[in-house]
Design a protein around this motif. Structure first.
Motif, PDB file in Angstrom:
ATOM      1  N   ARG A   2       0.845  -1.193   0.000  1.00 29.24           N
ATOM      2  CA  ARG A   2       0.000   0.000   0.000  1.00 29.24           C
ATOM      3  C   ARG A   2       0.874   1.235   0.000  1.00 29.24           C
ATOM      4  N   HIS A   3       0.371   2.295  -0.596  1.00 25.76           N
ATOM      5  CA  HIS A   3       1.080   3.567  -0.633  1.00 25.76           C
ATOM      6  C   HIS A   3       0.394   4.530   0.309  1.00 25.76           C
ATOM      7  N   PRO A   4       1.146   5.436   0.928  1.00 27.60           N
ATOM      8  CA  PRO A   4       0.516   6.364   1.871  1.00 27.60           C
ATOM      9  C   PRO A   4      -0.421   7.329   1.152  1.00 27.60           C
ATOM     10  N   ILE A   5      -1.544   7.631   1.790  1.00 27.54           N
ATOM     11  CA  ILE A   5      -2.447   8.650   1.280  1.00 27.54           C
ATOM     12  C   ILE A   5      -1.993   9.970   1.845  1.00 27.54           C
ATOM     13  N   LEU A   6      -1.781  10.937   0.993  1.00 20.30           N
ATOM     14  CA  LEU A   6      -1.339  12.257   1.413  1.00 20.30           C
ATOM     15  C   LEU A   6      -2.567  13.127   1.572  1.00 20.30           C
ATOM     16  N   ARG A   7      -2.891  13.480   2.771  1.00 20.91           N
ATOM     17  CA  ARG A   7      -4.067  14.303   3.018  1.00 20.91           C
ATOM     18  C   ARG A   7      -3.615  15.727   3.266  1.00 20.91           C
ATOM     19  N   PHE A   8      -4.394  16.656   2.762  1.00 24.39           N
ATOM     20  CA  PHE A   8      -4.102  18.055   2.972  1.00 24.39           C
ATOM     21  C   PHE A   8      -4.294  18.368   4.440  1.00 24.39           C
ATOM     22  N   ASP A   9      -3.244  18.790   5.100  1.00 29.09           N
ATOM     23  CA  ASP A   9      -3.287  19.011   6.535  1.00 29.09           C
ATOM     24  C   ASP A   9      -2.545  20.287   6.874  1.00 29.09           C
ATOM     25  N   ALA A  10      -3.124  21.100   7.723  1.00 29.11           N
ATOM     26  CA  ALA A  10      -2.527  22.378   8.095  1.00 29.11           C
ATOM     27  C   ALA A  10      -1.394  22.210   9.090  1.00 29.11           C
ATOM     28  N   ASN A  11      -1.268  21.070   9.745  1.00 30.63           N
ATOM     29  CA  ASN A  11      -0.255  20.861  10.766  1.00 30.63           C
ATOM     30  C   ASN A  11       1.079  20.592  10.086  1.00 30.63           C
ATOM     31  N   SER A  12       2.057  21.459  10.286  1.00 34.21           N
ATOM     32  CA  SER A  12       3.331  21.270   9.604  1.00 34.21           C
ATOM     33  C   SER A  12       4.509  21.286  10.563  1.00 34.21           C
ATOM     34  N   SER A  13       4.288  21.094  11.848  1.00 37.77           N
ATOM     35  CA  SER A  13       5.390  21.139  12.803  1.00 37.77           C
ATOM     36  C   SER A  13       6.329  19.966  12.563  1.00 37.77           C
ATOM     37  N   LYS A  30      -0.319  11.260   7.128  1.00 38.00           N
ATOM     38  CA  LYS A  30      -0.727  12.622   6.815  1.00 38.00           C
ATOM     39  C   LYS A  30       0.529  13.424   6.528  1.00 38.00           C
ATOM     40  N   MET A  31       0.512  14.127   5.403  1.00 39.98           N
ATOM     41  CA  MET A  31       1.666  14.925   5.024  1.00 39.98           C
ATOM     42  C   MET A  31       1.151  16.238   4.466  1.00 39.98           C
ATOM     43  N   ASN A  32       2.007  17.221   4.450  1.00 40.21           N
ATOM     44  CA  ASN A  32       1.632  18.502   3.869  1.00 40.21           C
ATOM     45  C   ASN A  32       1.575  18.368   2.355  1.00 40.21           C
ATOM     46  N   TRP A  33       0.412  18.650   1.805  1.00 43.94           N
ATOM     47  CA  TRP A  33       0.157  18.454   0.378  1.00 43.94           C
ATOM     48  C   TRP A  33       1.066  19.284  -0.507  1.00 43.94           C
ATOM     49  N   TYR A  34       1.321  20.518  -0.128  1.00 39.48           N
ATOM     50  CA  TYR A  34       2.058  21.430  -1.007  1.00 39.48           C
ATOM     51  C   TYR A  34       3.494  20.981  -1.226  1.00 39.48           C
ATOM     52  N   GLN A  35       4.056  20.203  -0.313  1.00 40.23           N
ATOM     53  CA  GLN A  35       5.438  19.750  -0.449  1.00 40.23           C
ATOM     54  C   GLN A  35       5.620  18.853  -1.671  1.00 40.23           C
ATOM     55  N   HIS A  36       4.558  18.296  -2.170  1.00 37.09           N
ATOM     56  CA  HIS A  36       4.628  17.414  -3.331  1.00 37.09           C
ATOM     57  C   HIS A  36       4.377  18.156  -4.642  1.00 37.09           C
ATOM     58  N   SER A  37       4.069  19.448  -4.551  1.00 42.04           N
ATOM     59  CA  SER A  37       3.847  20.235  -5.767  1.00 42.04           C
ATOM     60  C   SER A  37       5.195  20.623  -6.368  1.00 42.04           C
ATOM     61  N   MET A  38       5.163  21.104  -7.595  1.00 39.87           N
ATOM     62  CA  MET A  38       6.388  21.559  -8.244  1.00 39.87           C
ATOM     63  C   MET A  38       6.903  22.858  -7.641  1.00 39.87           C
ATOM     64  N   ASN A  39       6.031  23.590  -6.936  1.00 39.28           N
ATOM     65  CA  ASN A  39       6.428  24.888  -6.399  1.00 39.28           C
ATOM     66  C   ASN A  39       5.846  25.122  -5.001  1.00 39.28           C
ATOM     67  N   PRO A  40       6.330  24.404  -4.000  1.00 39.99           N
ATOM     68  CA  PRO A  40       5.780  24.535  -2.648  1.00 39.99           C
ATOM     69  C   PRO A  40       5.938  25.939  -2.069  1.00 39.99           C
ATOM     70  N   TYR A  47       1.207  31.360   3.581  1.00 42.72           N
ATOM     71  CA  TYR A  47       0.755  30.616   4.765  1.00 42.72           C
ATOM     72  C   TYR A  47       1.946  30.028   5.514  1.00 42.72           C
ATOM     73  N   PRO A  48       2.160  30.400   6.784  1.00 41.01           N
ATOM     74  CA  PRO A  48       3.210  29.740   7.576  1.00 41.01           C
ATOM     75  C   PRO A  48       2.932  28.238   7.723  1.00 41.01           C
ATOM     76  N   SER A  49       1.658  27.881   7.821  1.00 41.01           N
ATOM     77  CA  SER A  49       1.264  26.466   7.788  1.00 41.01           C
ATOM     78  C   SER A  49       0.168  26.356   6.733  1.00 41.01           C
ATOM     79  N   ALA A  50       0.308  25.365   5.884  1.00 39.83           N
ATOM     80  CA  ALA A  50      -0.593  25.228   4.734  1.00 39.83           C
ATOM     81  C   ALA A  50      -2.041  25.043   5.165  1.00 39.83           C
ATOM     82  N   PRO A  51      -2.972  25.636   4.407  1.00 34.59           N
ATOM     83  CA  PRO A  51      -4.386  25.410   4.721  1.00 34.59           C
ATOM     84  C   PRO A  51      -4.788  23.978   4.391  1.00 34.59           C
ATOM     85  N   ALA A  52      -5.628  23.426   5.230  1.00 34.08           N
ATOM     86  CA  ALA A  52      -6.165  22.094   4.952  1.00 34.08           C
ATOM     87  C   ALA A  52      -7.242  22.244   3.882  1.00 34.08           C
ATOM     88  N   LEU A  53      -7.121  21.514   2.819  1.00 35.91           N
ATOM     89  CA  LEU A  53      -8.075  21.630   1.712  1.00 35.91           C
ATOM     90  C   LEU A  53      -9.150  20.557   1.845  1.00 35.91           C
TER      91      LEU A  53
END
Length: 158
Positions: A2-13, A30-40, A47-53
């Motif tokens: 199984r592969h991890p599901i990356l959920r949009f989560d505001a918690n980035s500590s 749970k991982m920060n979604w934006y870190q997987h984008s081409m331009n985090p 946003y100091p911590s990403a919004p949960a989508l």
């Protein structure tokens, strides 16, 4: 496996990230979604911590043959902490544009006049499986990569 599901989560500590990395590989993480984008940095600039989508209001979807790609435009539930100087002081709503490139296996089921959708992303075999969903609407597919095309703000009408 199984592969991890990356959920949009505001918690980035870093403490949170360390706790999640200790989970067995077979469990969802749970991982920060934006870190997987081409331009985090696009998210971090506002946003100091990403919004949960989890309940973004999707206003528009655009399909193009170039890529092929899917672009979504959505109102976010949280206004940025770092507001761009060019935004008017009266702005109270932030919109994001996110594009998915190299799209395949695309499915769109249902569409209403108000599309409050949750967003899940799963990294799988070098690609991303994405899903935007609610009871009435479901958009899913696979893409090679995704990027944040930009943010804009506007004043909500009373």
């Amino acid at each position: 496996a199984r592969h991890p599901i990356l959920r949009f989560d505001a918690n980035s500590s870093s403490e949170y990230c360390q706790q999640q990395q200790q989970l067995p590989a077979a469990e969802s993480q749970k991982m920060n979604w934006y870190q997987h984008s081409m331009n985090p940095e696009a998210v971090l600039s506002l946003y100091p911590s990403a919004p949960a989508l989890r309940t973004m209001l999707v206003l528009r979807t655009t399909l193009t043959e170039d890529g092929p790609s899917l672009m979504i435009e959505a109102n976010l539930d949280r206004f940025p902490e770092r507001v761009p100087l060019r935004w008017a002081p009266s702005f109270s709503v932030a919109q994001a544009k996110i594009s998915f490139w190299g799209v395949r296996d695309l499915s769109i089921v249902g569409w209403t006049t108000t599309n409050r959708l949750a967003f899940d992303l799963e990294k799988k075999n070098g690609s991303f499986a994405f899903r935007l969903h609610s009871e009435a609407t479901r958009i899913s597919g696979t893409c090679d990569f995704f990027r944040i095309d930009g943010f804009s703000g506007y004043a909500e009408e009373s």
